[in-house]
Design a protein around this motif. Structure first.
Motif, mmCIF file in Angstrom:
data_model
loop_
_atom_site.group_PDB
_atom_site.id
_atom_site.type_symbol
_atom_site.label_atom_id
_atom_site.label_comp_id
_atom_site.label_asym_id
_atom_site.label_seq_id
_atom_site.Cartn_x
_atom_site.Cartn_y
_atom_site.Cartn_z
ATOM 1 N N ALA A 91 0.847 -1.191 0.000
ATOM 2 C CA ALA A 91 0.000 0.000 0.000
ATOM 3 C C ALA A 91 0.886 1.245 0.000
ATOM 4 O O ALA A 91 1.899 1.305 0.692
ATOM 5 C CB ALA A 91 -0.898 -0.008 1.227
ATOM 6 N N LEU A 92 0.509 2.231 -0.797
ATOM 7 C CA LEU A 92 1.265 3.483 -0.886
ATOM 8 C C LEU A 92 0.892 4.404 0.267
ATOM 9 O O LEU A 92 -0.282 4.478 0.656
ATOM 10 C CB LEU A 92 0.980 4.175 -2.211
ATOM 11 C CG LEU A 92 1.435 3.417 -3.456
ATOM 12 C CD1 LEU A 92 0.972 4.137 -4.716
ATOM 13 C CD2 LEU A 92 2.941 3.248 -3.452
ATOM 14 N N PRO A 93 1.864 5.133 0.810
ATOM 15 C CA PRO A 93 1.548 6.038 1.917
ATOM 16 C C PRO A 93 0.822 7.287 1.453
ATOM 17 O O PRO A 93 1.095 7.809 0.386
ATOM 18 C CB PRO A 93 2.930 6.388 2.477
ATOM 19 C CG PRO A 93 3.867 6.196 1.338
ATOM 20 C CD PRO A 93 3.284 5.114 0.479
ATOM 21 N N VAL A 94 -0.128 7.724 2.276
ATOM 22 C CA VAL A 94 -0.779 9.015 2.080
ATOM 23 C C VAL A 94 -0.666 9.790 3.392
ATOM 24 O O VAL A 94 -1.017 9.258 4.428
ATOM 25 C CB VAL A 94 -2.254 8.893 1.634
ATOM 26 C CG1 VAL A 94 -2.364 8.396 0.218
ATOM 27 C CG2 VAL A 94 -3.076 8.045 2.571
ATOM 28 N N PRO A 95 -0.111 10.988 3.368
ATOM 29 C CA PRO A 95 0.446 11.630 2.191
ATOM 30 C C PRO A 95 1.722 10.926 1.758
ATOM 31 O O PRO A 95 2.341 10.214 2.544
ATOM 32 C CB PRO A 95 0.753 13.049 2.676
ATOM 33 C CG PRO A 95 1.010 12.896 4.141
ATOM 34 C CD PRO A 95 0.103 11.785 4.582
ATOM 35 N N PRO A 96 2.115 11.150 0.494
ATOM 36 C CA PRO A 96 3.357 10.540 0.028
ATOM 37 C C PRO A 96 4.522 11.014 0.903
ATOM 38 O O PRO A 96 4.511 12.127 1.408
ATOM 39 C CB PRO A 96 3.519 11.057 -1.396
ATOM 40 C CG PRO A 96 2.174 11.539 -1.802
ATOM 41 C CD PRO A 96 1.477 11.964 -0.538
ATOM 42 N N THR A 162 -2.183 3.595 2.496
ATOM 43 C CA THR A 162 -2.154 3.551 3.960
ATOM 44 C C THR A 162 -1.737 4.900 4.521
ATOM 45 O O THR A 162 -0.931 5.605 3.916
ATOM 46 C CB THR A 162 -1.195 2.460 4.484
ATOM 47 O OG1 THR A 162 -1.253 2.439 5.919
ATOM 48 C CG2 THR A 162 0.237 2.690 4.056
ATOM 49 N N THR A 163 -2.282 5.234 5.669
ATOM 50 C CA THR A 163 -1.841 6.436 6.372
ATOM 51 C C THR A 163 -0.526 6.139 7.077
ATOM 52 O O THR A 163 -0.141 4.981 7.242
ATOM 53 C CB THR A 163 -2.869 6.877 7.427
ATOM 54 O OG1 THR A 163 -2.975 5.872 8.443
ATOM 55 C CG2 THR A 163 -4.230 7.141 6.802
ATOM 56 N N TRP A 164 0.137 7.180 7.504
ATOM 57 C CA TRP A 164 1.291 7.031 8.387
ATOM 58 C C TRP A 164 0.723 6.635 9.748
ATOM 59 O O TRP A 164 -0.486 6.779 10.002
ATOM 60 C CB TRP A 164 2.041 8.339 8.504
ATOM 61 C CG TRP A 164 2.678 8.838 7.226
ATOM 62 C CD1 TRP A 164 2.359 8.475 5.943
ATOM 63 C CD2 TRP A 164 3.718 9.790 7.112
ATOM 64 N NE1 TRP A 164 3.150 9.145 5.054
ATOM 65 C CE2 TRP A 164 4.004 9.959 5.755
ATOM 66 C CE3 TRP A 164 4.444 10.515 8.042
ATOM 67 C CZ2 TRP A 164 4.974 10.825 5.294
ATOM 68 C CZ3 TRP A 164 5.418 11.376 7.587
ATOM 69 C CH2 TRP A 164 5.682 11.529 6.227
ATOM 70 N N TRP A 165 1.567 6.147 10.641
ATOM 71 C CA TRP A 165 1.104 5.837 11.996
ATOM 72 C C TRP A 165 0.613 7.112 12.660
ATOM 73 O O TRP A 165 1.242 8.164 12.558
ATOM 74 C CB TRP A 165 2.224 5.228 12.831
ATOM 75 C CG TRP A 165 2.672 3.873 12.398
ATOM 76 C CD1 TRP A 165 3.890 3.544 11.875
ATOM 77 C CD2 TRP A 165 1.925 2.651 12.436
ATOM 78 N NE1 TRP A 165 3.941 2.202 11.591
ATOM 79 C CE2 TRP A 165 2.748 1.629 11.932
ATOM 80 C CE3 TRP A 165 0.645 2.325 12.850
ATOM 81 C CZ2 TRP A 165 2.334 0.304 11.832
ATOM 82 C CZ3 TRP A 165 0.229 1.005 12.752
ATOM 83 C CH2 TRP A 165 1.062 0.019 12.248
#
Length: 181
Positions: A91-96, A162-165
């Protein structure tokens, strides 16, 4: 002749000083003043982390969590690594953003929200029977089946993000909503 010798010694001394690493250059007076290099927080041991994976009320969103069960603060990657079955990529992180450390105190939990698919009727959707989540690229992740997740026989996935933690599940949901609209 003497001038050349002093100039040569001065150039040699300057060259030697320039080759000393900055972290080694602290003098004795720095210690007396209480100046110390910043302590680097260690990466969490895989065995000290507990990873949770649950389907949210929305069938396209999965909630994940990581809890530091150790007695000291440690770091995980700021972006969880979420992979789907035997599909390539994660899954790509959002925000990048780039990977980097995220500190988690002893006993603390961090949360992320993962959107598996934007449109469940998308003809390019893939079905997987497992999701694997890791808190650090050097760790093996926790794999959970679609059935145990509460998603039935399969999780539909296409262009997952996916979001950051985040510090709470609500903050993770808000970040996902802000990023994906």
């Amino acid at each position: 002749m003497r001038m050349r010798s002093i100039a040569a010694l001065s150039a040699t001394a300057t060259a030697l000083l320039l080759t000393v690493p900055q972290s080694s250059a602290a003098g004795p007076h720095d210690v007396r003043q209480g100046v110390r290099p910043a302590a680097k927080t260690a990466v969490c041991a895989r065995t000290s982390l507990s990873i949770g994976v649950r389907q949210s009320g929305n069938p396209t969103v999965v909630h994940i969590s990581v809890t530091n069960q150790g007695s000291r603060a440690c770091t995980v990657d700021r972006v969880p690594i979420v992979t789907f079955g035997n599909l390539d990529g994660s899954a790509l992180p959002v925000p990048p953003g780039e990977t980097g450390p995220r500190r988690i105190g002893a006993g603390e939990t961090a949360y992320a929200a993962v959107r598996t698919i934007a449109d469940r009727s998308d003809p390019e959707a893939r079905s997987v029977d497992t999701i694997t989540v890791s808190a650090h690229p050097d760790h093996f992740g926790r794999t959970i089946t679609a059935r145990r997740l509460g998603a039935g026989d399969a999780v539909l996935v296409w262009e997952p993000v996916t979001t950051w933690w985040k510090p709470s599940k609500a903050a993770a949901d808000e970040a996902l909503e802000d990023a994906t609209g």
